[in-house]
Design an enzyme around this catalytic site. Structure first.
Site, mmCIF file in Angstrom:
data_model
loop_
_atom_site.group_PDB
_atom_site.id
_atom_site.type_symbol
_atom_site.label_atom_id
_atom_site.label_comp_id
_atom_site.label_asym_id
_atom_site.label_seq_id
_atom_site.Cartn_x
_atom_site.Cartn_y
_atom_site.Cartn_z
ATOM 1 N N ASP A 132 -17.287 -17.483 -8.826
ATOM 2 C CA ASP A 132 -16.205 -18.129 -7.884
ATOM 3 C C ASP A 132 -14.919 -18.190 -8.530
ATOM 4 O OD1 ASP A 132 -14.858 -20.072 -6.430
ATOM 5 O OD2 ASP A 132 -16.541 -21.539 -6.279
ATOM 6 N N GLN A 174 -10.906 -21.652 -8.911
ATOM 7 C CA GLN A 174 -9.887 -22.512 -9.703
ATOM 8 C C GLN A 174 -9.492 -21.821 -10.800
ATOM 9 O OE1 GLN A 174 -8.994 -25.683 -9.879
ATOM 10 N NE2 GLN A 174 -10.317 -25.875 -7.749
ATOM 11 N N CYS A 230 -15.899 -32.490 -3.382
ATOM 12 C CA CYS A 230 -16.971 -31.153 -2.787
ATOM 13 C C CYS A 230 -18.046 -30.929 -3.946
ATOM 14 C CB CYS A 230 -16.061 -30.042 -2.454
ATOM 15 S SG CYS A 230 -15.280 -30.247 -0.846
ATOM 16 N N HIS A 287 -18.973 -25.925 -6.389
ATOM 17 C CA HIS A 287 -18.372 -26.503 -5.429
ATOM 18 C C HIS A 287 -19.182 -26.022 -4.038
ATOM 19 C CE1 HIS A 287 -15.363 -26.527 -2.095
ATOM 20 N NE2 HIS A 287 -14.522 -27.341 -2.973
ATOM 21 N N LYS A 338 -4.648 -21.721 -3.988
ATOM 22 C CA LYS A 338 -4.820 -22.261 -5.284
ATOM 23 C C LYS A 338 -3.980 -21.377 -6.344
ATOM 24 C CE LYS A 338 -9.471 -24.232 -3.892
ATOM 25 N NZ LYS A 338 -9.280 -25.738 -3.950
HETATM 26 C C1 LIG Z 1 -14.575 -24.186 -7.532
HETATM 27 C C2 LIG Z 1 -14.090 -23.861 -5.944
HETATM 28 N N1 LIG Z 1 -14.943 -22.907 -5.310
HETATM 29 C C3 LIG Z 1 -14.400 -22.681 -3.972
HETATM 30 C C4 LIG Z 1 -13.406 -23.389 -3.485
HETATM 31 C C5 LIG Z 1 -13.162 -23.344 -2.047
HETATM 32 O O1 LIG Z 1 -11.868 -22.686 -1.703
HETATM 33 P P1 LIG Z 1 -11.302 -22.757 -0.247
HETATM 34 O O2 LIG Z 1 -11.579 -24.042 0.326
HETATM 35 O O3 LIG Z 1 -9.695 -22.464 -0.383
HETATM 36 O O4 LIG Z 1 -11.999 -21.725 0.693
HETATM 37 C C6 LIG Z 1 -12.767 -24.333 -4.055
HETATM 38 C C7 LIG Z 1 -11.572 -25.212 -3.627
HETATM 39 O O5 LIG Z 1 -11.686 -25.930 -2.622
HETATM 40 C C8 LIG Z 1 -13.085 -24.564 -5.409
HETATM 41 O O6 LIG Z 1 -12.510 -25.629 -6.116
#
Ligand SMILES: Cc1ncc(COP(=O)(O)O)c(C=O)c1O
Ligand SMILES: Cc1ncc(COP(=O)(O)O)c(C=O)c1O
Lengths: 143, 415, 415, 143
Positions: free
Chosen positions: B209, B212, B373, B132, B235
């Site tokens: 990370d 998910q 993203c 991401h 999430k």
């Molecule tokens: C795999 C992954 N990493 C990081 C993020 C970033 O999370 P957030 O936007 O809640 O900071 C997301 C979601 O947007 C994600 O799906």
């Protein structure tokens, strides 16, 4: 046909549809029937910012009227481009600058499209007016 | 009662669960909402909403250093929430749990505080091709500042990672491996324990990370062995504006603070400031107490249901949707890793995802379209994006049927 | 109906207002709660709580780039909240309003993104002696990294700033003046418009820490003329975990991004990333949508009552409390600036604030004790801290009477 | 008197108070009557971390028993220090190490104090046990 006449026609075309699925269907038809843009104009400088899908808008000026062609990789976006071209193409720069884009509100487009798409549409209109402005300046210099 | 084929013990009352989520009874475009955008953000059970209401109606106060009753109460609730997060991911101590605004901020905190001292000119940071943007851009920015190199491990055609390829990219210059537990675009579940072991053998620090993963499977940071694990409450059925990170105590202790301000200091003079102990050193400013409490309530809620039950049903939804999608020759599923979480990215013929999503929305179905993203991944796949349906345990097979109807309509309209 | 002496137009129905705040009807230690810790965080009116409930019960979704209905709805509500903040502080455009986790993060963002490019070796950053740690430590940290110098303007005995002294400290090396609008410890209201003018005459960029001001007086950033203005929603009757900053567009445009991740990018490849337009460039990650909506609801709420009415009543509370405190020879008020917001820091004889606060709490009264995140100020005053009673427009004179009773008891016990 | 006897006395002293104001009053009395610590022991190394108020704790060892003195700038904190000294002072290192601090829960102190103060109290107890441990080691070496 004046710009206002074209936009009134568009409004009445959309009025006959009861639900949004039919309106989308019509937009899709318009999208499919959009005259193709010359591939050589699908260049970076004709790309419009602010769309999730990509939109190319090309303008030519014959000394009197501005002529637009457009394309997009998404069909609904193409349909919207087609509407805009029907409204604004083949008019003088001054007519384009004087015209309003309220008809899009009236057919409910600005409200029903996602913000990204609606932003894309606003960017297209902005770009159309920018071209008109540029050609008007050119005209003034030429005369 | 929904049933998990061959696993009656893991059944639960789906109707009752759905009733816990008030938004699921709303209509969109005059049709009952089908919410398949769970990978973007999950819906909230009533207990989470109630926790926020109770907090603001009866306990709201600034925490720490307060002598008065509300402040004492709010502080112990806030620290209680931290303990819930600790227990949920099985960290050793609450000192290892830092609250942040979300997963993105957690990764940036690490990039800044750990990266600022540990990444130097010529060093390498290894990531995968399915990251991401939140686990990519911070490292790009860090590499630029520190003159380090970002190395990207490609993925196989099915969206999974070849561990040999990954191991091959771990060099003596690699300082950090930052990799996702579950891909938000393809659903790939990475074997993070094995990956961590490989990296640690070469002395490489590992960040997982977990944005998910936390809602889908039982996360155990000590079992994984990673050095950092990051997450977002929104999430995992919790509120927005809160998330955090797990970090091994010795690494966190050695790290410089991130932001300066209230809470994160022990002693301040105009000349010199000493920083507070863990975890407060990294929590400058008034914390999001209500968010932390809501996060805790969400973790309690899903723990009560059981992660095993949740993932069993989600796997069943994935299996069913995959079966139905596969029966339609026009649908192309993007991402077919053997270990996959409950989401499907797909394309319908050569229809632009944005067109398809617009029509699917008219059926009251929320799917996400675009690059999710993960632009570089889309570029490498040569597609403008996908349509993504991501399932949570409150989704039903009937909802998947409704999505299929919408897809048929999309095919009619565009093809 | 409460009455403002000499100003009947500014009266409002205090009972009705109090009924808007559910927490005010709770009991603490079996006595009705008296909440005098408003400078730490304010209580929330029902409309703010309802906004959160409605959001999570009917609209919750991730914003931007979504085609589906909920996402569209949430996006326009989120951007609508930004517009409310813009209008409230009178910025020119929503591009100038960046959402952050709070005031502390906003100041850190500026220290990092603006400071990283504009503060160089030998430069000076000017602050005042009454700054909150959040408007002090980030500059200390920046000065250390950039080899710059932190200059501290002393305050007069009454807690106000001598503009001549301040102007005298503005040198050709001064790049930034970071100063609070209202002191959270002494209540001093700084003449930020005049101060900004003085600084701008010497080409100095001005940051105003508005954390304490936004709830008490009508903030007008264009009238003040400052370059940055920072704030926290939880101190303006809004939710925790959200706040932001105003920045002049041209300055924000020139600034490098802060955190990397989703939302803040336009185009990403593994080689190169182009950043998004304002305000998104500074908003990495999923934003706190519910928080922004709650913030908007809070601003609507106080705008409906009227900042003029609010400050008239708060001034009356301050006057009354000052009068009552002054009648007790054992009470020493710390901070007597001519322009003061509705808070009183004080000491009772030589009783330790912590002792006094403990007993006052037994009366169900929430006051704060300690250094109020202004340790250097306490050091310079030679005291271990103060007791602070900070008033909001929902407080009453009867509550101040109850505080006086508690103070008398404190005197009995300790003296 | 064994540690347990002292703590039982303390518990029964607190039992006679109905409300917390009286308990605080008693703590304040205890605070005011705490034997003064020698000024030369109010040094940085005797300061206990984790208190909003400052606490100094000093320990001396006569070869058999540990003797504690303490001071604080806040009276209630001093009262708590007094309780702890009454319980633990003049006992052997082993007795101190074997003792429990449950009596503080029984009189409700841990619940009724703010977390900062309660942390401060826990730090004091920790420090008392640390001293006991150090003196025990010293004793073992000496023998
Ligand atoms: C795999 C992954 N990493 C990081 C993020 C970033 O999370 P957030 O936007 O809640 O900071 C997301 C979601 O947007 C994600 O799906
Ligand atoms: C004057 C002042 N500045 C900054 C802050 C920091 O605000 P926050 O803790 O909400 O980030 C506060 C409040 O704590 C404050 O009173």
């Amino acid at each position: 046909m004046k710009i206002e006449e074209s936009t009134n026609t568009i409004i009445s075309e959309f009025e006959i549809f009861d639900d949004w699925m039919d309106k989308y269907n019509y937009l899709i038809e318009l999208g499919k029937s959009l005259p193709l843009i010359d591939e050589k104009f699908k260049i970076e400088s004709n790309l419009i910012q602010g769309c999730q899908s990509r939109v190319w808008l090309h303008a030519e000026f014959d000394g009197t009227n501005v002529h637009f062609t457009a394309d997009s990789d998404a069909v609904i976006t193409k349909g919207i481009a087609n509407l805009l071209i029907r409204a604004f193409s083949d008019h003088t720069p001054q007519e384009i600058l004087d015209s309003s884009s309220d008809f899009l509100n009236e057919i409910g487009l600005t409200q029903h499209l996602s913000p990204t798409r609606s932003n894309g549409m606003l960017s297209m209109i902005k770009q159309i007016k920018m071209y008109a402005l540029a050609f008007k300046a050119k005209q003034a210099m030429g005369s | 009662m929904n049933s998990i084929p061959g696993n009656p013990d893991l059944s639960f009352d789906l109707e009752k669960i759905r009733a816990d989520f008030p938004i699921l009874s709303r209509k969109v475009h005059n049709k009952p909402l089908v919410y398949f955008d769970n990978a973007a953000t999950t819906q909230k059970p009533q207990v989470v909403i109630d926790t926020l209401v109770e907090y603001y109606s009866g306990m709201n106060s600034n925490v720490h250093r307060g002598v008065h009753y509300l402040s004492v109460e709010a502080t112990s609730a806030f620290e209680g929430a931290r303990e819930k997060v600790r227990a949920f991911v099985n960290a050793s101590s609450t000192e290892e749990i830092i609250f942040t605004r979300g997963c993105t901020e957690a990764i940036n905190l690490i990039a800044n505080s750990w990266g600022g001292d540990n990444i130097n000119s010529g060093d390498e940071i290894l990531i995968s091709a399915i990251e991401h943007h939140s686990n990519l851009v911070p490292w790009q920015m860090l590499c630029e500042v520190r003159h380090a190199k970002l190395i990207v491990c490609p993925v196989l055609a099915d969206g999974s990672i070849d561990l040999e390829v990954l191991a091959g990219l771990m060099s003596s210059k690699t300082r950090l491996l930052a990799i996702t537990h579950i891909s938000n675009t393809l659903g790939t579940i990475n074997p993070v324990k094995e990956i961590t072991k490989l990296a640690h053998e070469k002395g490489i620090v590992v960040l997982i990370d977990g944005a998910q993963a936390m809602s889908h499977l039982k996360v155990n940071v000590r079992d994984i062995g990673c050095d950092f694990y990051t997450f977002s409450a929104h999430k995992v059925y919790g509120p927005m504006g809160i998330g955090g990170l797990y970090g091994k105590k010795d690494i966190l202790t050695a790290m410089r603070p991130y932001q300066g301000g209230g809470e994160m200091i022990k002693n301040v003079t105009f000349e010199k400031t000493t920083f507070n102990d863990l975890p407060y050193k990294f929590e400058a400013g008034t914390p999001n107490v209500s968010g932390a409490l809501g996060f805790g309530a969400a973790l309690d809620y899903i723990s009560r249901i059981g992660l095993d039950r949740i993932s069993a049903w989600e796997n069943e939804l994935l299996r069913y949707a995959t079966e139905r999608f596969s029966a339609d020759p026009l649908i192309k599923i993007i991402g077919n890793a053997p270990q996959k979480s409950s989401l499907i990215s797909f394309l319908i013929g050569n229809i632009h995802p944005y067109d398809a999503g617009t029509i699917i929305d008219q059926f009251g179905i929320a799917v996400r379209t675009g690059t999710h993203c993960t632009q570089p991944l889309m570029n490498s796949l040569g597609i403008p994006g996908t349509i993504r349906a991501s399932f949570a345990f409150y989704n039903t097979k009937e909802e998947i049927d409704r999505l299929m109807e919408a897809i048929v309509k999309v095919e009619e309209l565009f093809l």
